[in-house]
Design an enzyme around this catalytic site. Sequence first.
Site, mmCIF file in Angstrom:
data_model
loop_
_atom_site.group_PDB
_atom_site.id
_atom_site.type_symbol
_atom_site.label_atom_id
_atom_site.label_comp_id
_atom_site.label_asym_id
_atom_site.label_seq_id
_atom_site.Cartn_x
_atom_site.Cartn_y
_atom_site.Cartn_z
ATOM 1 N N GLU A 11 40.668 28.185 47.363
ATOM 2 C CA GLU A 11 39.597 28.192 47.113
ATOM 3 C C GLU A 11 39.490 26.778 46.382
ATOM 4 O O GLU A 11 40.303 26.249 45.587
ATOM 5 C CB GLU A 11 38.939 29.247 46.012
ATOM 6 C CG GLU A 11 40.085 29.745 44.916
ATOM 7 C CD GLU A 11 39.958 30.800 44.164
ATOM 8 O OE1 GLU A 11 38.884 30.725 43.192
ATOM 9 O OE2 GLU A 11 40.316 31.971 44.336
ATOM 10 N N ASP A 45 30.207 26.837 41.504
ATOM 11 C CA ASP A 45 30.840 27.074 40.331
ATOM 12 C C ASP A 45 30.920 26.110 39.059
ATOM 13 O O ASP A 45 31.554 25.011 39.306
ATOM 14 C CB ASP A 45 32.648 27.101 40.963
ATOM 15 C CG ASP A 45 33.334 27.828 39.778
ATOM 16 O OD1 ASP A 45 32.892 28.198 38.943
ATOM 17 O OD2 ASP A 45 34.982 28.052 40.207
#
Lengths: 489, 62
Positions: A10, A87
Site C-alpha cells: 500500500e 488517506d
Amino acid sequence: MALHKVLGTETEYGITVKGEPGFNPAVASSLIVNSYPGRRVRVQWSYEEETPGRDARGFGHETYGPLDPEGAVVNSVLANGARMYVDHAHPEYSAPECYDPLEAALYDKVGELVMHQAAMAAAEKSGNIVSLYKNNSDGKGNSYGAHENYLLSRETPFGDVIRYAMTFLVTRQIFTGAGKVGSENDRPKVPFQITQRADFFEEEVGLETTLKRPIVNTRDEPHGDASKYRRLHVILGDANLSETQNFLKLGTTALMLAALEDGAIPDPLDLADPVESCWRVSHDVDLTRPLELEGGGSATALELQGRFLEWLSKYAEKELDDPVWDKLVGEWERVLSAMETDVMSLSDTLDWVAKKRVFERFIDRDGIGWDSPKLRAFDLQYHDVNPEKGLYHRMAGSGSFRRLFTDDEIAKAAVNPPERTRAYFRGRCVDLFRDSVVAANWDSLVFDIGESHLKRVPMMEPLRGAADLVGSLLDEAEDAADLLQRLGG
Amino acid sequence: MAEQERSKERRRQDQEDVEEVEVVTESDSDLEALDDLLDEIDEVLEENAEEFVKNYVQKGGE
C-alpha cells in the site's frame, strides 16, 4: 509447513498542484481518486462486522442495513482488485492481494500507472496540473508510507516474529532503499543516504505509524479469519521504482517469514540497538559500518544479510517448489555479491545506487555540492509517476534499469486482478457488476440487488475466490442477483 | 638486464596494475553514456529547481 505468503503493498503518493503552493492536499487527493478513468466502483469502505458467515466455496452472504453515503466519496475499488482512496493528505493505492512476490511487485508497479492516468484525467477535467510522486519524504521532516503486508499464521508466536524480523528489516535496507539527499528528523548529517524512511523510526516495536514509528509494527488486523490468520504490517520500507528491487524487498521478506514459521532460521542475529542500527545502516553508503550484536561481537548489514541468504536459500531449495523462489534467491545472491565487490554496478537494479551514480557525476561535471537545489530537485523528480517527467521512468525508458515487466503487462494488470487470490473475485465483480457493488473491504463485498436488504459476501480466506474456483461461476452469472444465488446455492 | 632495473621494471608494472584497478569503475564509453543521460535529465528537470524543492511540502499521512 509455513502458511502460503499472500502479500501486497500500500503506497501513499506525494502530491503537488502546479502554480498553487498553498493547495489543499486532501481536496487535490480527492480530485485524483475521483478522476481515475479506469473501471472501478466508488464504494463505502469498511462496512462490516466481524461475522464469519456461512461458507459455500469460501463464500456465503448475509443481509445488512443501509449505508452511510458519506463513506463512498473517496474510496474506490478497481477492476484489478486494488483499493484507491484518500488517506489523510495523500492519494493511496493499495494493491490487491497477490500470490507471490513477483506478482506483488507487478501490482505495486501498476499503482504508478493508475496514479498517472488519474492525474491526466484530473487535468482534463479541472485544468489543474497535479503531479504525483512515489516517494516517502518531502525532505523537510514529513514522511508518508509505503507499507507491505504479509499473511502469517495465528499460531506463530508474535514474540518470535518481532525477534526474527527485527534484524532482517533493519539490514535489508541496503537493498530496499530509494535513496535520499541529506538527513531529517535531527539525525546525524550525511550528504546522501540509502533510504528515505530510516530517519523517521524511533521505536523497536509498537502500534504507531505516524509518530514514534516502530521497526516492527504490531497492528493486528488480519483482514481474514482472525482465528487462523495474522497480517504482518511492515512500515520500515521505501516505495521503490525499480521493479527488481521491489521484487527483492517483497520476496526476501516473504521468504524470511515463511522460514521463521517453519523454524528454519537458526539465529535471530539480535542487534544490541536496533533503532540506532536502523539509522546507521541507512547512512552507510559504503556498506562498511559494523552493527553491535546483542551478546557481543559486531557485523555489517551486508554480512548479516549474507547469513540470512545462506539459511533462506537452503530453506527455499528444500521446502519451496515454485520457480519464483529460484529467481528470487538468484537475484538476492547477485545483489549481495555485487555489494561486496562494486556496489555501483547495481545502478541498474537499486534506486539508491542509480541516484548516487547520477549525483556523483553531476557533482564532478557541474562542480556543484550535495546541497545543490539541482540534486534535491532530481531527488524528488526521480519519483514523479508521469513517464515524460519522472526521471526513473526516463532512465528506465533509455535502458538504464533491469526490468521485470513489460509496459503491456503493467497495463493489463491495471484492469485485471491477480488470478490466484480472493482479489480475483473482488476485481471481477467490480468489472462485471459494478452497479450492484456498494461497499467493500479486503474481506467482504456488499451488493445491492434491489431488495430491501443489502447482501454481504464474506471473503475470510485470502486464497479462496481465485479464478480456478469462481472463474466459471462469474463468467456464467447473468447479474449480481444471479451470482449471489449461485454462491449461496 | 641488471637486477636493479628489473626490480624497477617490476615496480612500474605493479604501479600500472594498480592504476588499471582504479579506472575500472566507469569506462570511457560508460561515462559518455552517463553524460548523455545527464544531458537528458537537464532537459526535463524542473526549471526552477530551488522553487520546486521549496514548494514540495507534504503533511499528514500513514
